[in-house]
Design a protein around this motif. Structure first.
Motif, mmCIF file in Angstrom:
data_model
loop_
_atom_site.group_PDB
_atom_site.id
_atom_site.type_symbol
_atom_site.label_atom_id
_atom_site.label_comp_id
_atom_site.label_asym_id
_atom_site.label_seq_id
_atom_site.Cartn_x
_atom_site.Cartn_y
_atom_site.Cartn_z
ATOM 1 N N GLU A 159 34.221 33.042 -65.830
ATOM 2 C CA GLU A 159 34.585 32.623 -67.188
ATOM 3 C C GLU A 159 35.667 31.539 -67.155
ATOM 4 O O GLU A 159 35.655 30.613 -67.977
ATOM 5 C CB GLU A 159 35.068 33.833 -67.978
ATOM 6 C CG GLU A 159 35.319 33.536 -69.450
ATOM 7 C CD GLU A 159 35.715 34.781 -70.223
ATOM 8 O OE1 GLU A 159 36.321 34.620 -71.299
ATOM 9 O OE2 GLU A 159 35.420 35.895 -69.755
ATOM 10 N N THR A 160 36.577 31.629 -66.199
ATOM 11 C CA THR A 160 37.633 30.624 -66.075
ATOM 12 C C THR A 160 37.041 29.256 -65.744
ATOM 13 O O THR A 160 37.405 28.233 -66.344
ATOM 14 C CB THR A 160 38.637 31.025 -64.981
ATOM 15 O OG1 THR A 160 39.253 32.263 -65.345
ATOM 16 C CG2 THR A 160 39.712 29.954 -64.815
ATOM 17 N N ILE A 161 36.121 29.219 -64.786
ATOM 18 C CA ILE A 161 35.483 27.950 -64.417
ATOM 19 C C ILE A 161 34.694 27.389 -65.595
ATOM 20 O O ILE A 161 34.752 26.179 -65.878
ATOM 21 C CB ILE A 161 34.564 28.147 -63.195
ATOM 22 C CG1 ILE A 161 35.380 28.550 -61.971
ATOM 23 C CG2 ILE A 161 33.787 26.865 -62.896
ATOM 24 C CD1 ILE A 161 34.539 28.882 -60.748
ATOM 25 N N ALA A 162 33.956 28.268 -66.277
ATOM 26 C CA ALA A 162 33.192 27.820 -67.448
ATOM 27 C C ALA A 162 34.116 27.244 -68.510
ATOM 28 O O ALA A 162 33.790 26.253 -69.178
ATOM 29 C CB ALA A 162 32.382 28.980 -68.017
ATOM 30 N N GLY A 163 35.292 27.852 -68.678
ATOM 31 C CA GLY A 163 36.269 27.338 -69.641
ATOM 32 C C GLY A 163 36.803 25.970 -69.248
ATOM 33 O O GLY A 163 37.008 25.104 -70.100
#
Length: 222
Positions: A159-163
């Motif tokens: 989720e962090t990378i997607a953000g």
């Protein structure tokens, strides 16, 4: 003729050519082969446009059309039948409001509808390819992180990378550069990578090359 007369003749021809220009949809010239039209069929449509728009002749005869084409009457008739069958053109029957005489006219609206539909389909396909490419790119960056961390990423890390990609709009290559910088510093964890990206953003660093120069300057001052 003397030179002056020839010059006037050339100017007259030039004016005639300019006034006689037929506006042809650029989209038609680009896409008619993809729409399964051959050159004879495409040229027939262009001649119908010319008759209707330039000569105000809404229903030219087969002979009139064929006289302007490098095709036999049979080829012209065959092309015309195909265009009618596939809805490129229609023949409308109308009645003159003054004389009451019924007449026929070619209607080219089908051609424009087909072009608009084909263009819409092409835009949808290009958008699908862009999304597919973006998805592939996202998968690639996840793989890079997993290889560097030597383990599968947690849902929170994914989720962090997607953000970073979707919300912060960081370039994929810049994120990879931040990962490499964290590896170089011996601090391979997401909080440190996020701090690097934030610092670069504040310093208007948007490419790996700019990041490399910034890191070299920073290390040079230490």
């Amino acid at each position: 003729m003397n030179n002056k007369e020839w010059k006037r003749l050339e100017e007259g021809i030039l004016v005639g050519l300019q006034e006689g220009t037929l506006p042809v949809p650029h989209l038609f010239l680009k896409m008619y082969p993809d729409l399964k039209l051959n050159d004879t069929e495409a040229m027939l449509l262009l001649h119908l446009m010319s008759f209707i728009e330039k000569e105000k002749k809404d229903f030219p005869t087969i002979e009139e059309i064929q006289s302007r084409m490098a095709a036999s009457p049979e080829q012209v008739i065959q092309a015309l039948q195909k265009l009618l069958k596939e809805g490129w053109i229609n023949i409308d029957e109308e009645v003159d409001s003054i004389s009451g005489i019924q007449y026929e006219r070619y209607n080219l609206s089908g051609m424009y509808r087909k072009l608009a539909s084909a263009w819409g389909d092409r835009c949808k396909e290009e958008d699908r390819q862009r999304k597919l490419s973006a998805t592939k790119e996202s998968k690639d960056i996840f793989t890079i992180f997993e290889n560097e961390f030597a383990r599968p990423l947690t849902p929170m890390e994914l989720e962090t990378i997607a953000g970073w990609l979707d919300q912060d709009k960081y370039n994929k290559d810049l994120i990879v550069a931040a990962l490499k910088e964290a590896v170089f510093a011996g601090k391979v964890h997401f909080r440190y990578i996020d701090r690097i990206l934030l610092e670069w953003s504040r310093n208007r660093i948007f490419t790996p090359e700019q990041a490399k120069e910034h890191a070299q300057r920073f290390r040079g001052t230490r």
